[in-house]
Design a protein around this motif. Structure first.
Motif, PDB file in Angstrom:
ATOM      1  N   ARG A  30       0.868  -1.181   0.000  1.00 35.03           N
ATOM      2  CA  ARG A  30       0.000   0.000   0.000  1.00 35.03           C
ATOM      3  C   ARG A  30       0.902   1.227   0.000  1.00 35.03           C
ATOM      4  NH1 ARG A  30      -5.140  -1.719   1.540  1.00 35.03           N
ATOM      5  NH2 ARG A  30      -5.116  -3.586   2.843  1.00 35.03           N
ATOM      6  N   CYS A  31       0.527   2.209  -0.832  1.00 39.26           N
ATOM      7  CA  CYS A  31       1.267   3.473  -0.879  1.00 39.26           C
ATOM      8  C   CYS A  31       0.621   4.450   0.090  1.00 39.26           C
ATOM      9  CB  CYS A  31       1.248   4.040  -2.295  1.00 39.26           C
ATOM     10  SG  CYS A  31       1.979   5.684  -2.394  1.00 39.26           S
ATOM     11  N   HIS A  32       1.408   4.973   1.017  1.00 38.69           N
ATOM     12  CA  HIS A  32       0.858   5.889   2.015  1.00 38.69           C
ATOM     13  C   HIS A  32       0.749   7.314   1.498  1.00 38.69           C
ATOM     14  CE1 HIS A  32       0.689   2.774   5.015  1.00 38.69           C
ATOM     15  NE2 HIS A  32       1.859   2.360   4.585  1.00 38.69           N
ATOM     16  N   GLY A  35      -2.396   6.310  -1.611  1.00 37.59           N
ATOM     17  CA  GLY A  35      -3.409   5.333  -1.236  1.00 37.59           C
ATOM     18  C   GLY A  35      -3.514   4.152  -2.189  1.00 37.59           C
ATOM     19  N   CYS A  45       6.234   3.613  -5.578  1.00 34.35           N
ATOM     20  CA  CYS A  45       4.866   3.517  -6.102  1.00 34.35           C
ATOM     21  C   CYS A  45       4.871   3.878  -7.595  1.00 34.35           C
ATOM     22  CB  CYS A  45       3.958   4.470  -5.334  1.00 34.35           C
ATOM     23  SG  CYS A  45       2.281   4.555  -6.028  1.00 34.35           S
ATOM     24  N   ASP A  52       7.134   5.653   0.197  1.00 41.64           N
ATOM     25  CA  ASP A  52       6.456   5.366   1.470  1.00 41.64           C
ATOM     26  C   ASP A  52       5.442   4.238   1.272  1.00 41.64           C
ATOM     27  OD1 ASP A  52       5.519   5.440   4.034  1.00 41.64           O
ATOM     28  OD2 ASP A  52       4.399   7.331   3.780  1.00 41.64           O
ATOM     29  N   SER A  54       4.074   0.205   2.424  1.00 44.23           N
ATOM     30  CA  SER A  54       4.088  -0.854   3.432  1.00 44.23           C
ATOM     31  C   SER A  54       3.762  -2.178   2.758  1.00 44.23           C
ATOM     32  CB  SER A  54       3.088  -0.554   4.559  1.00 44.23           C
ATOM     33  OG  SER A  54       1.785  -0.368   4.030  1.00 44.23           O
TER      34      SER A  54
END
Ligand code: ZN
Length: 141
Positions: A30-32, A35, A45, A52, A54
């Motif tokens: 998941r890209c913070h 999204g 991403c 960033d 996870s």
């Protein structure tokens, strides 16, 4: 079938995917920043460039978005498997992947629910899917 499956080339960029696969885990990110869901896992991403991210493990359940039946293949291993189904699977976590659908070819349809299993006789382990809700769930439609 005496041939062995040709294996994917594991690179720095695909190591997150194949390392997890060898633990029988389907990894995604998941890209913070934006999204987005990122598959396969990688260093940034592809939508927004953010680092960033996870790492998560998919439950391995999804729906067939599209599919085809392979009837000819130049590689001896895959030629020995023909005919077999390859599909684009929409995983419930929000990403799409290409994989073999290891169910009888005349039982597989677009929209079928599928579940992952792992071919583990070589490293890395290979994700395959099998139909868990297909013809029976569709009735005679
Ligand atoms: Zn992003």
């Amino acid at each position: 079938m005496s041939e062995r499956r040709p294996l994917p080339r594991v690179t720095v960029e695909t190591d997150l995917l194949w390392s997890a696969a060898t633990r029988d885990e389907l990894a995604y990110q998941r890209c913070h920043a934006c999204g987005g869901i990122v598959f396969y896992p990688r260093g940034h991403c592809p939508r927004c460039g953010s680092l960033d991210l996870s790492l998560h493990t998919s439950a391995g359940r999804g729906t067939i978005y599209s599919m085809t039946t392979v009837r000819l293949h130049p590689d001896p291993y895959f030629a020995g498997k023909t005919p077999y189904v390859v599909g684009l699977v929409d995983l419930d976590e929000g990403f799409r992947m290409l994989a073999e659908i290891d169910s009888p070819i005349d039982t597989v349809r677009i929209g079928d629910r599928v579940e992952i299993f792992w071919e583990s006789d070589q490293i890395p382990h290979i994700p395959l899917f099998t139909v868990v809700a297909g013809i029976e769930a569709r009735g005679n439609a």
